[in-house]
Design a protein around this motif. Structure first.
Motif, PDB file in Angstrom:
ATOM      1  N   ILE A 282      -0.796  10.441  -1.391  1.00 52.97           N
ATOM      2  CA  ILE A 282      -1.499   9.914  -2.559  1.00 52.97           C
ATOM      3  C   ILE A 282      -2.864  10.600  -2.564  1.00 52.97           C
ATOM      4  O   ILE A 282      -3.593  10.533  -1.572  1.00 52.97           O
TER       5      ILE A 282
ATOM      6  N   GLY B 163       0.785  -1.238   0.000  1.00 54.28           N
ATOM      7  CA  GLY B 163       0.000   0.000   0.000  1.00 54.28           C
ATOM      8  C   GLY B 163       0.809   1.276   0.000  1.00 54.28           C
ATOM      9  O   GLY B 163       0.262   2.368   0.139  1.00 54.28           O
ATOM     10  N   ALA B 164       2.127   1.168  -0.190  1.00 53.33           N
ATOM     11  CA  ALA B 164       2.978   2.371  -0.141  1.00 53.33           C
ATOM     12  C   ALA B 164       2.757   3.291  -1.342  1.00 53.33           C
ATOM     13  O   ALA B 164       3.054   4.479  -1.281  1.00 53.33           O
ATOM     14  N   GLY B 165       2.261   2.724  -2.451  1.00 51.17           N
ATOM     15  CA  GLY B 165       2.031   3.556  -3.635  1.00 51.17           C
ATOM     16  C   GLY B 165       2.941   3.195  -4.805  1.00 51.17           C
ATOM     17  O   GLY B 165       3.104   3.980  -5.740  1.00 51.17           O
ATOM     18  N   LYS B 166       3.505   2.001  -4.777  1.00 52.38           N
ATOM     19  CA  LYS B 166       4.441   1.581  -5.828  1.00 52.38           C
ATOM     20  C   LYS B 166       3.746   1.512  -7.195  1.00 52.38           C
ATOM     21  O   LYS B 166       4.259   2.018  -8.193  1.00 52.38           O
ATOM     22  N   THR B 167       2.568   0.879  -7.209  1.00 55.13           N
ATOM     23  CA  THR B 167       1.816   0.748  -8.463  1.00 55.13           C
ATOM     24  C   THR B 167       1.411   2.120  -8.978  1.00 55.13           C
ATOM     25  O   THR B 167       1.514   2.407 -10.176  1.00 55.13           O
ATOM     26  N   THR B 168       0.981   2.989  -8.072  1.00 50.88           N
ATOM     27  CA  THR B 168       0.555   4.339  -8.456  1.00 50.88           C
ATOM     28  C   THR B 168       1.722   5.098  -9.085  1.00 50.88           C
ATOM     29  O   THR B 168       1.581   5.710 -10.144  1.00 50.88           O
TER      30      THR B 168
ATOM     31  N   ARG C 272       3.680   9.151   4.880  1.00 49.96           N
ATOM     32  CA  ARG C 272       4.399   8.455   3.805  1.00 49.96           C
ATOM     33  C   ARG C 272       5.685   9.215   3.497  1.00 49.96           C
ATOM     34  O   ARG C 272       5.649  10.438   3.367  1.00 49.96           O
TER      35      ARG C 272
HETATM   36  N1  LIG Z   1      -8.088   7.991  -4.904  1.00 48.83           N
HETATM   37  C1  LIG Z   1      -7.231   7.894  -3.897  1.00 48.83           C
HETATM   38  N2  LIG Z   1      -7.035   8.938  -3.069  1.00 48.83           N
HETATM   39  C2  LIG Z   1      -6.155   8.857  -2.061  1.00 48.83           C
HETATM   40  N3  LIG Z   1      -5.415   7.764  -1.771  1.00 48.83           N
HETATM   41  C3  LIG Z   1      -5.580   6.715  -2.551  1.00 48.83           C
HETATM   42  C4  LIG Z   1      -6.476   6.693  -3.656  1.00 48.83           C
HETATM   43  N4  LIG Z   1      -6.389   5.508  -4.241  1.00 48.83           N
HETATM   44  C5  LIG Z   1      -5.481   4.798  -3.550  1.00 48.83           C
HETATM   45  N5  LIG Z   1      -5.004   5.513  -2.522  1.00 48.83           N
HETATM   46  C6  LIG Z   1      -3.972   5.075  -1.560  1.00 48.83           C
HETATM   47  O1  LIG Z   1      -3.025   4.330  -2.285  1.00 48.83           O
HETATM   48  C7  LIG Z   1      -2.784   3.074  -1.650  1.00 48.83           C
HETATM   49  C8  LIG Z   1      -2.537   2.006  -2.685  1.00 48.83           C
HETATM   50  O2  LIG Z   1      -1.538   2.436  -3.561  1.00 48.83           O
HETATM   51  P1  LIG Z   1      -0.815   1.388  -4.522  1.00 48.83           P
HETATM   52  O3  LIG Z   1      -1.775   0.350  -5.001  1.00 48.83           O
HETATM   53  O4  LIG Z   1      -0.094   2.184  -5.538  1.00 48.83           O
HETATM   54  O5  LIG Z   1       0.201   0.736  -3.497  1.00 48.83           O
HETATM   55  P2  LIG Z   1       1.203  -0.483  -3.723  1.00 48.83           P
HETATM   56  O6  LIG Z   1       2.453  -0.110  -3.032  1.00 48.83           O
HETATM   57  O7  LIG Z   1       1.270  -0.816  -5.156  1.00 48.83           O
HETATM   58  O8  LIG Z   1       0.452  -1.636  -2.922  1.00 48.83           O
HETATM   59  P3  LIG Z   1       0.636  -3.225  -3.018  1.00 48.83           P
HETATM   60  O9  LIG Z   1       1.850  -3.558  -2.243  1.00 48.83           O
HETATM   61  O10 LIG Z   1      -0.608  -3.735  -2.401  1.00 48.83           O
HETATM   62  O11 LIG Z   1       0.759  -3.566  -4.467  1.00 48.83           O
HETATM   63  C9  LIG Z   1      -4.031   2.793  -0.886  1.00 48.83           C
HETATM   64  O12 LIG Z   1      -3.748   1.974   0.229  1.00 48.83           O
HETATM   65  C10 LIG Z   1      -4.510   4.179  -0.476  1.00 48.83           C
HETATM   66  O13 LIG Z   1      -3.883   4.558   0.734  1.00 48.83           O
END
Ligand SMILES: Nc1ncnc2c1ncn2[C@@H]1O[C@H](COP(=O)(O)OP(=O)(O)OP(=O)(O)O)[C@@H](O)[C@H]1O
Ligand SMILES: [Mg+2]
Length: 231
Positions: free
Chosen positions: A215, A32-37, A194
């Motif tokens: 995020i 959930g750190a935001g790597k995919t984003t 974060r």
């Molecule tokens: N529209 C939004 N507005 C604010 N925060 C958001 C929104 N969408 C997602 N998030 C935040 O982004 C987080 C998920 O981000 P992301 O999927 O990029 O993480 P990740 O590091 O890829 O996670 P994983 O390890 O599960 O693959 C969510 O837990 C939430 O906190």
């Protein structure tokens, strides 16, 4: 050194205006750190603002779920794919864990569309099928040689467990041209904070500070405030 802008607000200025062209950048972080984003934002920027086509390879998530999640940020990957500006290669359900066949699939797609940006989400899931550390080393070297040949700027995601001090398996950290670490924690008031730090970025006079980020509905945004400040 040519730079590749990520379009992430406040981030490119920390790394001399972009990632090193054709470099391999490890983006490591906990769930959930935001790597995919971050990785998707980089592809979206290329596809919409720089005429650079991209490929998103997902091992941990299906194409449908990725497209659905990214729509929340207003990034329509389905539409961009229809326009031929990017492609999502879904390897989440591949039964045969053959490394070489997966690499061939990626290579074919890169050549097919002439991609300049590549995301592998995640290296951890890709290497999951391998139990021997010698196999993981083999995969990394194979992948590295592969990435050097394809001429893409690559973000390779590394999933790190909560609280872990390690970033990758111990090899890809050395091979990568850059490492971006995304960390999450709860502050004394119980608020989720974060932080992003750039651990290495070859050929770049990068920021040495820890930066707070958020995020939002626009994706990842680096904040101006100090991580020690109260929210
Ligand atoms: N529209 C939004 N507005 C604010 N925060 C958001 C929104 N969408 C997602 N998030 C935040 O982004 C987080 C998920 O981000 P992301 O999927 O990029 O993480 P990740 O590091 O890829 O996670 P994983 O390890 O599960 O693959 C969510 O837990 C939430 O906190
Ligand atoms: Mg993810």
């Amino acid at each position: 050194m040519e730079r590749v802008p990520t379009g992430i607000e406040g981030f490119d200025e920390l790394i001399e205006n972009g990632l090193p062209k054709e470099g391999v950048i490890l983006v490591a972080g906990s769930p959930g750190a935001g790597k995919t984003t971050l990785a998707a934002q980089f592809l979206y920027e290329g596809a919409t603002k720089h005429a650079e086509k991209g490929i998103y390879v997902c091992f941990a998530e299906t194409k449908e779920s990725l497209i659905r999640n990214l729509l929340r940020f207003g990034w329509d990957f389905g539409e961009l794919e229809r326009k031929g500006r990017l492609y999502i290669l879904d390897l989440s359900t591949t039964k045969e864990p053959g490394i070489q066949s997966n690499l061939n699939l990626i290579l074919d797609k890169i050549n097919d569309i002439g991609a300049k940006r590549l995301v592998i989400d995640s290296f951890t899931a890709f290497s999951m099928a391998l139990s021997e550390s010698s196999d993981i080393r083999f995969l990394i070297h194979l992948l590295y040689r592969f990435l050097q040949r394809i001429g893409c700027t690559t973000i390779m995601i590394s999933d790190t467990p909560w609280g872990s001090q390690r970033i990758g398996s111990g090899v890809e950290e050395f091979i990568a041209d850059g490492i971006i670490l995304l960390q999450t924690r709860f502050d004394e008031d119980g608020n989720l904070r974060r932080t992003l730090s750039i651990i290495k970025m070859r050929t770049t006079n990068h920021s040495k500070k820890t930066h707070e980020y958020d995020i939002t509905e626009k994706g990842i945004q680096i904040l101006k405030r100090n991580p020690k400040d109260k929210t």
